[in-house]
Design an enzyme around this catalytic site. Structure first.
Site, PDB file in Angstrom:
ATOM      1  N   ARG A 224       0.763  -1.295  -0.223  1.00  0.00           N
ATOM      2  CA  ARG A 224      -0.220  -0.035  -0.006  1.00  0.00           C
ATOM      3  C   ARG A 224       0.898   1.266  -0.142  1.00  0.00           C
ATOM      4  NH1 ARG A 224      -3.414  -2.782  -1.521  1.00  0.00           N
ATOM      5  NH2 ARG A 224      -5.383  -3.331  -0.303  1.00  0.00           N
ATOM      6  N   HIS A 272      -1.175   0.246  -9.762  1.00  0.00           N
ATOM      7  CA  HIS A 272      -2.000  -0.791  -8.911  1.00  0.00           C
ATOM      8  C   HIS A 272      -2.311  -1.993  -9.712  1.00  0.00           C
ATOM      9  CE1 HIS A 272      -3.785  -1.040  -4.603  1.00  0.00           C
ATOM     10  NE2 HIS A 272      -3.461  -2.364  -5.245  1.00  0.00           N
TER      11      HIS A 272
HETATM   12  C1  GLV Z   1      -5.030  -5.319  -3.788  1.00  0.00           C
HETATM   13  O1  GLV Z   1      -4.605  -4.196  -3.752  1.00  0.00           O
HETATM   14  C2  GLV Z   1      -5.845  -6.194  -2.899  1.00  0.00           C
HETATM   15  O2  GLV Z   1      -5.660  -5.632  -1.667  1.00  0.00           O
HETATM   16  O3  GLV Z   1      -6.161  -7.218  -3.150  1.00  0.00           O
END
Ligand code: GLV
Length: 309
Positions: A224, A272
């Protein structure tokens, strides 16, 4: 009993369609359509709007549609007594492992540089690194970290791990807790962050930590954005201590166009995408927990609220 799906991206219909195909008898709703609030027992959520989980008087479980649950805890309006589950899925784990492997090899073989050179028709061979040159340190030895370790070992990497509690993982020396963190860091030429984002891990990738890494280490954050102190990373790359970084996650997503990461030659950013829940693979575990709720059985992949993951 019924299921509601709450997410603000364009994937809500795909989740609903697939859930319906797998469980034609269960009423399944998007939160955006008219739906009987009192019937909802399971809410399947990904980055829900604030307050959206307060309208269900009979809610029995909040299921994150990803591995992370930090976005649920961030929403102060989420009722405190409702169990939370998360995705623990072999496809999610192997996707993550493939992505990290790709990032490491890309970095070793300077592939990004050659791509940039190609655009400018520049022929500029550079020295490359080998798998035998480095030790990879994985922070966070949960399901994703363990799978990554296994695949890296298969690819001849030396792997070490760091976790908050002791772990026994074949072929991996797992350091444990604050007292062993610096020893772990001092051996990590490639540092991969796969920690859950909690109060304890927020900002953990900071200048104090970077200082402990061997000179010319490479940092990969696929967990994150909140784990990383952006300015500290820039400082340690710019002062030459770190060789660079591969970042898939950011404080603000999409990353602001003003952010210096976009144009930094030693920072490789991706939007991401390291590992995204595979709908077909995740649905059986949602339906299994729906059945468990019905039977009053303990839920699979339940999150510990105290620990925050
Ligand atoms: C992606 O970031 C997840 O938490 O699956």
């Amino acid at each position: 009993m019924a299921i509601v799906i709450i997410r603000q991206d364009n994937k809500i219909d795909s989740w609903k369609k697939a859930l319906k195909a797998n469980a034609p008898d269960i009423p399944i709703y998007s939160y955006l359509e008219e739906h009987p609030k009192e019937e909802i027992t399971l809410a399947c959520v990904w980055k829900q709007p604030v307050d959206s989980l307060t309208q269900y008087p009979n809610l029995k479980c909040i299921a994150s549609l990803g591995a992370g649950v930090d976005f649920i805890f961030k929403d102060q309006s989420v009722p405190e007594n409702i169990p939370i589950t998360r995705v623990v899925d072999p496809v999610l784990a192997s996707d993550m492992s493939e992505f990290v492997l790709a990032l490491i090899l890309n970095y070793f073989k300077n592939l990004n540089n050659y791509r940039t050179d190609q655009m400018k028709k520049v022929w500029y061979p550079q020295e490359y690194k080998r798998i035998s040159d480095v030790t990879v340190g994985i922070m966070g030895m949960g399901a994703l970290g363990e799978k990554l370790a296994e695949d890296l070992i298969k690819n001849r990497f030396e792997v070490i791990g760091w976790a908050t509690s002791p772990k026994n993982i074949p072929g991996v020396e797992v350091y444990n807790g604050d007292k062993e963190k610096n020893t772990f860091l001092s051996r990590s030429n490639i540092l991969v962050c796969l920690l859950p984002l909690t109060r304890q891990t927020t900002g953990i990738l900071n200048n104090k930590l970077f200082k402990e890494l061997p000179k010319q280490s490479y940092v990969i954050n696929v967990a994150r954005g909140g784990h990383l102190v952006d300015e500290d990373l820039l400082e340690y790359i710019n002062n030459g201590h770190l060789a660079g970084a591969g970042l898939d996650v950011f404080h603000e997503e999409p990353l602001s166009v003003e952010h210096p990461f976009w144009t930094h030659p030693k920072i490789h950013i991706t939007p991401h995408v390291a590992s995204v829940s595979d709908i077909e693979s995740v649905i059986p575990q949602l339906l299994e927990n729906y059945g468990r709720l019905k039977e009053g059985l303990p839920l699979n992949n339940a999150v510990n609220r105290e620990k925050g993951y």
